[in-house]
Design a protein around this motif. Structure first.
Motif, PDB file in Angstrom:
ATOM      1  N   ARG A   1      -6.185  -6.848   8.086  1.00 58.77           N
ATOM      2  CA  ARG A   1      -7.784  -6.706   8.030  1.00 58.77           C
ATOM      3  C   ARG A   1      -8.441  -5.322   8.153  1.00 58.77           C
ATOM      4  O   ARG A   1      -9.421  -5.234   7.711  1.00 58.77           O
ATOM      5  N   GLY A   2      -7.713  -4.450   8.904  1.00 55.62           N
ATOM      6  CA  GLY A   2      -8.380  -3.115   9.174  1.00 55.62           C
ATOM      7  C   GLY A   2      -8.534  -2.254   7.712  1.00 55.62           C
ATOM      8  O   GLY A   2      -7.727  -2.716   6.946  1.00 55.62           O
ATOM      9  N   GLY A   3      -9.332  -1.310   7.647  1.00 54.03           N
ATOM     10  CA  GLY A   3      -9.332  -0.580   6.705  1.00 54.03           C
ATOM     11  C   GLY A   3      -8.651   0.562   6.455  1.00 54.03           C
ATOM     12  O   GLY A   3      -8.518   1.315   5.221  1.00 54.03           O
ATOM     13  N   GLY A   4      -7.651   0.918   7.168  1.00 53.53           N
ATOM     14  CA  GLY A   4      -6.929   1.948   7.326  1.00 53.53           C
ATOM     15  C   GLY A   4      -5.628   1.778   7.826  1.00 53.53           C
ATOM     16  O   GLY A   4      -5.068   2.427   9.016  1.00 53.53           O
ATOM     17  N   PRO A   5      -4.695   0.782   7.139  1.00 52.33           N
ATOM     18  CA  PRO A   5      -3.513   0.377   7.825  1.00 52.33           C
ATOM     19  C   PRO A   5      -2.391   1.207   7.516  1.00 52.33           C
ATOM     20  O   PRO A   5      -2.386   1.926   6.401  1.00 52.33           O
ATOM     21  N   ALA A   6      -1.574   1.241   8.527  1.00 57.99           N
ATOM     22  CA  ALA A   6      -0.058   2.036   8.043  1.00 57.99           C
ATOM     23  C   ALA A   6       1.000   0.630   8.282  1.00 57.99           C
ATOM     24  O   ALA A   6       1.264   0.311   9.555  1.00 57.99           O
ATOM     25  N   THR A   7       1.465   0.292   7.204  1.00 53.89           N
ATOM     26  CA  THR A   7       2.222  -0.956   7.441  1.00 53.89           C
ATOM     27  C   THR A   7       3.595  -0.560   6.406  1.00 53.89           C
ATOM     28  O   THR A   7       3.586   0.171   5.773  1.00 53.89           O
ATOM     29  N   HIS A   8       4.561  -1.611   6.578  1.00 54.98           N
ATOM     30  CA  HIS A   8       5.700  -1.509   5.890  1.00 54.98           C
ATOM     31  C   HIS A   8       6.219  -2.890   5.869  1.00 54.98           C
ATOM     32  O   HIS A   8       6.196  -3.730   6.839  1.00 54.98           O
ATOM     33  N   GLU A   9       6.796  -3.077   4.494  1.00 50.17           N
ATOM     34  CA  GLU A   9       7.171  -4.517   4.160  1.00 50.17           C
ATOM     35  C   GLU A   9       6.669  -5.644   4.516  1.00 50.17           C
ATOM     36  O   GLU A   9       7.146  -6.701   4.887  1.00 50.17           O
ATOM     37  N   THR A  10       5.172  -5.740   4.336  1.00 51.24           N
ATOM     38  CA  THR A  10       4.321  -6.793   4.714  1.00 51.24           C
ATOM     39  C   THR A  10       4.284  -7.633   3.434  1.00 51.24           C
ATOM     40  O   THR A  10       4.233  -9.026   3.750  1.00 51.24           O
TER      41      THR A  10
END
Length: 358
Positions: free
Chosen positions: A49-58
């Motif tokens: 939901r956040g405007g600045g995500p740092a994610t992997h393999e979602t």
């Protein structure tokens, strides 16, 4: 069996889940990584939901994919640089024979490891020293050991793992890792594990927590928190992308991929209830969901739907309480470290009362 919120073992109240941590808690480096291993066959989901995500393999755990699940979920510091720790988790799990069997390749496993990161770069001596591949491998090894030693071998709160460098309120207060579970009368257990590192604050200017009404609804008569430290005004600590709250909500209920994703989605209300403002362009707020499947839903459609609503509402409550827990559990540091205060420093009576909860 008591009903309601339980601090105790937090997410480890859900049988089969294992947790491992790695990182450094020192004046020159405050960062780390936490690896959470769902039990085999668990269903997983995620909502960013956040405007600045740092994610992997979602994407690979979204409803409509092959629904394999996940071999681990990683919460890490270091922003996008810290996602390098995921490779160490993947390698360690593959060596342990965990993962998706590679078609046509004997004894080759491909672990699926979704992840999300907070921004804690520079929280030690000002240099960027994010979690590494080695940190990820250490955290995964610790989680694997806990599955062999029995659930509960790892801690679930405090200044460890991904919570080592967490702060809140525009970096004005130290936070950490927090975890709370809730037992429902229907037999389900729901829990949250959170790294609370938001731009927003957990309290109001008159000394009340944003989540105080929730605490009251569970019968907790806790003291006010006093005045939180003022937000920093220096240019170096102005609002920035140094934020993000990341969490895992879990239940022992038997949910399918769409239902566990809905639980993760609804749990975001717990962030909004405990933090103001939440889900900003400076935050990458992300919630993962795990359903282990130990307790089945009713066959009746109406009863099943009502239970799903209850589980999702409990996930939001558990996440709000876990955010408070993350602030209460932050470890003290020496003044020479140059770190912001903790909730224990500014509201010791409240912190002591919350820490005394069962």
């Amino acid at each position: 069996m008591s009903m309601g919120p339980i601090r105790g073992r937090g997410i480890l109240e859900i049988p089969g889940i294992a947790v491992g941590h790695a990182g450094q808690f020192a004046p020159d480096r405050l960062t780390g990584v936490t690896a959470v291993l769902p039990p085999p066959g668990a269903q997983v989901g995620v909502d960013v939901r956040g405007g600045g995500p740092a994610t992997h393999e979602t994407d690979v755990i979204a409803p409509g994919t092959h629904s394999y699940g996940a071999d681990a979920i990683v919460l890490t510091g270091g922003s996008a640089l810290g996602l390098a720790s995921v490779s160490g988790v993947v390698r360690t799990l593959a060596e342990a024979g965990r993962g998706f069997p590679a078609p046509g390749l004997a004894d080759t496993f491909i672990p699926l490891v979704p992840a999300a990161a907070i921004f804690d770069l520079g929280r030690g001596d000002g240099s960027a020293r994010p979690p590494t591949d080695v940190d990820g491998a250490t955290a995964a090894s610790a989680a694997l050991r806990s599955t062999h030693d029995g659930a509960g071998a790892s801690a679930v709160r405090g200044s460890l793992g991904a919570g080592l460098g967490a702060r809140s309120g525009m970096q004005s207060m130290r936070s950490s890792l927090g975890s709370v579970s809730i037992r429902l009368p229907s037999g389900y257990t729901v829990a949250a594990l959170v790294v609370a590192n938001p731009l927003g604050t957990i309290g109001t200017s008159d000394g009340m927590l944003w989540a105080h009404p929730l605490l009251g609804s569970y019968g907790f008569d806790l003291p006010k928190i006093g005045h939180l430290p003022a937000a920093p005004v220096s240019t170096a600590e102005a609002p920035s992308a140094k934020n993000t709250t990341i969490a895992i909500v879990a239940t022992n209920a038997a949910l399918d991929p769409a239902q566990v994703t809905r639980m993760a989605s609804g749990a975001h209300a717990g962030i909004a209830r405990a933090i103001r403002p939440s889900h900003t362009l400076f935050d990458g707020d992300t919630v993962f969901g795990i359903a282990t499947g130990d307790v089945g839903l009713p066959d009746d459609f109406a009863a099943s739907t009502l239970d799903q609503v209850s589980i999702t509402a409990a996930a939001a409550d558990a996440l709000s309480l876990a955010i408070i827990d993350a602030h209460v559990a932050a470890a003290p540091v020496a003044d020479s470290w140059g770190q912001p205060p903790t909730l224990n420093d500014v509201a010791p009576e409240f912190a002591e009362a919350f820490a005394a909860l069962a």
